[in-house]
Design a protein around this motif. Structure first.
Motif, PDB file in Angstrom:
ATOM      1  N   ARG A  21       0.835  -1.206   0.000  1.00 32.11           N
ATOM      2  CA  ARG A  21       0.000   0.000   0.000  1.00 32.11           C
ATOM      3  C   ARG A  21       0.865   1.250   0.000  1.00 32.11           C
ATOM      4  N   SER A  22       1.905   1.250   0.807  1.00 38.85           N
ATOM      5  CA  SER A  22       2.791   2.418   0.868  1.00 38.85           C
ATOM      6  C   SER A  22       3.473   2.655  -0.468  1.00 38.85           C
ATOM      7  N   ALA A  23       3.943   1.593  -1.094  1.00 33.35           N
ATOM      8  CA  ALA A  23       4.593   1.741  -2.397  1.00 33.35           C
ATOM      9  C   ALA A  23       3.622   2.259  -3.440  1.00 33.35           C
ATOM     10  N   SER A  27       3.854   5.847  -5.416  1.00 36.53           N
ATOM     11  CA  SER A  27       3.899   5.922  -6.878  1.00 36.53           C
ATOM     12  C   SER A  27       2.791   6.816  -7.421  1.00 36.53           C
ATOM     13  N   LEU A  28       1.644   6.830  -6.761  1.00 36.86           N
ATOM     14  CA  LEU A  28       0.558   7.703  -7.218  1.00 36.86           C
ATOM     15  C   LEU A  28       0.925   9.169  -7.044  1.00 36.86           C
ATOM     16  N   HIS A  29       1.516   9.526  -5.896  1.00 32.18           N
ATOM     17  CA  HIS A  29       1.841  10.917  -5.636  1.00 32.18           C
ATOM     18  C   HIS A  29       3.059  11.375  -6.420  1.00 32.18           C
ATOM     19  N   SER A  30       3.924  10.465  -6.781  1.00 29.69           N
ATOM     20  CA  SER A  30       5.110  10.879  -7.528  1.00 29.69           C
ATOM     21  C   SER A  30       4.774  11.217  -8.973  1.00 29.69           C
TER      22      SER A  30
END
Length: 138
Positions: A21-23, A27-30
């Motif tokens: 989930r953290s990854a 990736s979504l915010h980057s």
């Protein structure tokens, strides 16, 4: 400084779902998009429920395909006719009946289509002969 490698003893203490989930969130915010998510080219955000006759929305607005009605009728009759029946057996029987009707309907329309193309190519009498040979000699 060397990075410590994980061992088998460490694996049972890792919450893999949290790591994934953290990854995913990183990736979504980057790759933050400047355009609106859900444009028509992607399919996201399109309201397709109005066109789906199987949905509850279509059933409530009177545009459904009556699946719930047929199920209610079939299960009530099944439970009256089969004294030892339960809803699980009724659902199994309902789906067997539904699949048989669907397949027989598809076979019928395939036969009609084949007969129509035979009439166009060979005439009525030859089409009737081919239909008889094709459909009645299974």
């Amino acid at each position: 400084m060397k990075k410590r490698l994980m061992s088998n003893a460490d694996l049972k203490h890792v919450d893999w779902a949290q790591c994934e989930r953290s990854a995913m969130l990183r990736s979504l915010h980057s790759k933050r998009l400047t355009s609106v998510v859900g444009d028509t080219s992607s399919g996201w955000g399109c309201k397709v429920i109005d066109g789906d006759r199987r949905s509850v929305h279509a059933y409530l607005t009177g545009k459904g395909d009556l699946r719930a009605t047929w199920w209610n009728l079939y299960s009530a009759i099944y439970l009256m006719v089969v004294p030892s029946g339960n809803l699980e057996h009724a659902m199994y029987s309902f789906h067997r009946f539904h699949h048989a009707m669907t397949l027989s309907g598809l076979e019928f329309w395939q036969s009609v289509s084949n007969t129509a193309s035979d009439v166009q190519q060979d005439g009525v009498m030859e089409a009737a002969r081919k239909t008889f040979i094709r459909d009645f000699n299974h």
